[in-house]
Design a protein around this motif. Structure first.
Motif, short mmCIF file in Angstrom:
data_model
loop_
_atom_site.label_atom_id
_atom_site.label_comp_id
_atom_site.label_asym_id
_atom_site.label_seq_id
_atom_site.Cartn_x
_atom_site.Cartn_y
_atom_site.Cartn_z
N ILE A 79 21.07 33.62 -0.73
CA ILE A 79 21.62 32.86 0.41
C ILE A 79 21.78 31.53 -0.25
N ALA A 80 20.67 31.30 -0.98
CA ALA A 80 20.23 29.56 -1.31
C ALA A 80 21.56 29.64 -2.61
N PHE A 81 21.77 30.72 -3.61
CA PHE A 81 22.86 30.99 -4.69
C PHE A 81 24.37 30.93 -3.87
N TYR A 82 24.82 32.00 -3.02
CA TYR A 82 25.95 31.40 -2.20
C TYR A 82 26.40 30.15 -1.35
N GLN A 83 24.96 29.75 -0.87
CA GLN A 83 25.47 28.21 -0.21
C GLN A 83 25.46 27.21 -1.21
N ALA A 84 24.95 27.11 -2.80
CA ALA A 84 25.07 26.40 -4.19
C ALA A 84 26.33 26.67 -4.40
N VAL A 85 27.19 27.45 -4.30
CA VAL A 85 27.95 27.92 -4.85
C VAL A 85 29.35 27.31 -3.67
N TYR A 107 32.08 35.09 -12.37
CA TYR A 107 30.39 34.84 -12.60
C TYR A 107 29.96 36.01 -11.89
N GLN A 108 28.77 36.05 -12.18
CA GLN A 108 28.06 37.46 -11.48
C GLN A 108 27.19 36.46 -10.61
N ASP A 109 26.62 37.61 -9.80
CA ASP A 109 25.03 36.36 -8.90
C ASP A 109 23.86 37.20 -9.57
N PRO A 110 22.31 36.17 -8.91
CA PRO A 110 21.40 36.71 -9.25
C PRO A 110 21.48 37.93 -9.76
N LYS A 123 30.08 25.70 -10.39
CA LYS A 123 28.94 25.46 -9.00
C LYS A 123 27.90 27.55 -9.61
N ALA A 124 28.52 28.45 -9.94
CA ALA A 124 27.69 29.54 -9.67
C ALA A 124 27.13 29.68 -10.78
N VAL A 125 26.79 28.92 -12.01
CA VAL A 125 26.17 29.48 -13.38
C VAL A 125 25.27 28.48 -12.71
N ALA A 126 25.26 26.82 -12.35
CA ALA A 126 24.38 26.20 -11.57
C ALA A 126 23.42 26.54 -10.29
N ALA A 127 23.80 27.57 -9.70
CA ALA A 127 22.54 28.04 -8.75
C ALA A 127 22.04 28.74 -9.13
#
Length: 135
Positions: A18-24, A114-117, A91-95
């Motif tokens: 959730i935090a990852f996708y919000q940061a994107v 990008y790849q998510d976590p 944003k994805a890399v930063a998150a």
């Protein structure tokens, strides 16, 4: 009426995802979110349902693959500009995500990804509408 898509993705750590996708830059629809799932709003018609492995298993008889080791699907998302492509990847890399290749510039089309976590691959691209009719 336009069709909507809900992409279901298994995740190992729901809060982290959730935090990852919000940061994107995406929002969460709280109506469809609980301790086992979260609804990521990508656009009015595109949503990603993040499901814990236990919840995801309720929907499939198959084993859940490890997207960091196998490719389950490539999710391609059109953008409004080359700058938006670069910004989403940044944003994805930063998150906490990562890139898996270099940007691809084909003149009429520009893409990166990008790849998510959890290893799910998102390809983001911009196609020049003057060069290619999408419909």
């Amino acid at each position: 009426m336009s069709k909507k898509i809900y992409v279901n993705l298994p995740v190992s750590d729901l809060a982290k995802s959730i935090a990852f996708y919000q940061a994107v830059g995406y929002s969460i629809n709280e109506k469809w979110t609980d301790e086992t799932a979260a609804c990521v709003v990508i656009s009015e018609d595109i949503h990603a349902m993040l499901l814990t492995h236990a919840r995801f298993s309720d929907f499939t008889p198959n084993e859940i693959c490890n997207a960091k080791q196998q490719t389950e699907v490539l999710l391609a998302l059109g953008c409004e500009s080359r700058d938006e492509v670069d910004e989403l990847v940044r944003k994805a890399v930063a998150a906490g995500g990562n890139t898996y290749n270099e940007p691809q510039d084909h003149g009429f089309m520009y893409g990166h990804g990008y790849q998510d976590p959890d290893g799910h691959i998102w390809e983001v691209f911009y196609m020049d509408p003057a060069a290619v009719e999408l419909t």
